[in-house]
Design an enzyme around this catalytic site. Structure first.
Site, short mmCIF file in Angstrom:
data_model
loop_
_atom_site.label_atom_id
_atom_site.label_comp_id
_atom_site.label_asym_id
_atom_site.label_seq_id
_atom_site.Cartn_x
_atom_site.Cartn_y
_atom_site.Cartn_z
CB CYS A 76 7.14 -5.09 11.11
SG CYS A 76 6.95 -4.44 9.44
CB CYS A 194 0.62 -7.88 7.03
SG CYS A 194 0.58 -6.16 7.62
#
Ligand code: DGL
Length: 286
Positions: A76, A194
């Site tokens: 992440c 992302c």
């Protein structure tokens, strides 16, 4: 203690990190992975550092105490930006691999030297991202777009067959960045900052055009994980590898995402929830 058979922990705010897990499993097929989808507390991207740090600490602690992980991959960007330095300081004995937008490889790949970067607001407004961007400012111009709501919309689209909101958000954000293409002055390289966005790469490619290169970071992260395990002499030497999936959210969503996106049919050994213990309590949202 022989750590070679211990699992590698991998976590994300929800299902986006499956794109990193996919690359890890391809690079390290003998390894045992435990993937933690923190879907009960997602998204991370628009919630601020204190929240993301608290979640990253709780999840790391859980993966260590419950599974005895030998390494941690933060799949992440948002959590890496907010918490990787702190987690490394708090767990000096644990190899920790983070994921960050690939600005440097993008600058090298770009001919027009105009690079687009999309990520969560948490990632692209972080001090760590700013430092990275400044360190490369003589190599390319970066056109940076926070994409509020996009990761969440991608996660939600797993459970429904309707991805019209996701497609509309992609179109809005891409058009806000300016002209894509290979002519001088156009953006010829797009960085996916992302891990969720890998799962809409085809839709993004349709918007920016076939000549624009799209870069993600799963594979470099997988190679870096191999290097750290080699250095620690904890690489698994015998298979078969295993993948366990666990979630603080809805197991049905994680299972559906894994079936749709993982692209390999290994045993999904365990799907369950974990709740943070009271001492890992979360800040309540404002
Ligand atoms: N997949 C995550 C990232 O790479 C975060 C998405 C979110 O929870 O906002 O930043």
């Amino acid at each position: 203690m022989n750590l070679s058979t211990a699992p590698i922990g991998v976590f994300d705010s929800s299902v986006g990190g499956l794109s990193v897990l996919q690359a890890l499993h391809a690079e390290l097929p003998l390894e045992h992975f435990v993937y933690l989808d923190d879907g009960g507390h997602a998204p991370y991207g628009e919630r601020g550092d204190a929240y993301v740090i608290a979640r990253s600490r709780a999840v790391t602690q859980h993966l260590r105490s419950r599974y005895g992980i030998k390494a941690l991959v933060i799949a992440c960007n948002t959590a890496t930006m907010a918490a990787v330095a702190l987690l490394r300081a708090e767990h000096p004995d644990l190899p920790i691999i983070g994921v960050e937008p690939g600005l440097k490889p993008a600058a090298a790949a770009s001919r027009t030297k105009r690079v687009g970067v999309i990520g969560t607001r948490g990632t692209v407004t972080s001090a760590k991202f700013d430092a990275l961007r400044r360190s490369l400012q003589d190599q390319a111009e970066y056109i940076v777009q926070p994409c509020d709501g996009l990761a969440d919309s991608i996660s939600r689209s797993v459970a429904s067959s309707d991805n019209s909101k996701t497609i509309a958000l992609c179109a809005d954000y891409i058009s806000a960045m300016g002209q894509f293409g290979t002519q001088a002055g156009q953006i010829d390289t797009l960085v996916l900052g992302c891990t969720h966005y890998v799962f809409v790469q085809d839709q993004l490619a349709a918007l920016v055009g076939p000549q624009v290169q799209i870069l993600s970071t799963g594979e470099p992260v997988a190679r870096q994980t191999r290097r750290l395990l080699e250095a620690a002499q904890t690489l698994a030497t015998a298979g078969p590898g295993r993948v366990q999936l666990t979630t603080t959210g809805d197991p049905a969503v994680l299972q559906a995402a894994a079936q749709r996106w993982l692209g390999f049919t290994t045993e999904l050994a365990f799907i369950a929830s974990f709740s943070a213990s009271p001492d890992q309590a979360l800040p309540v949202e404002p």
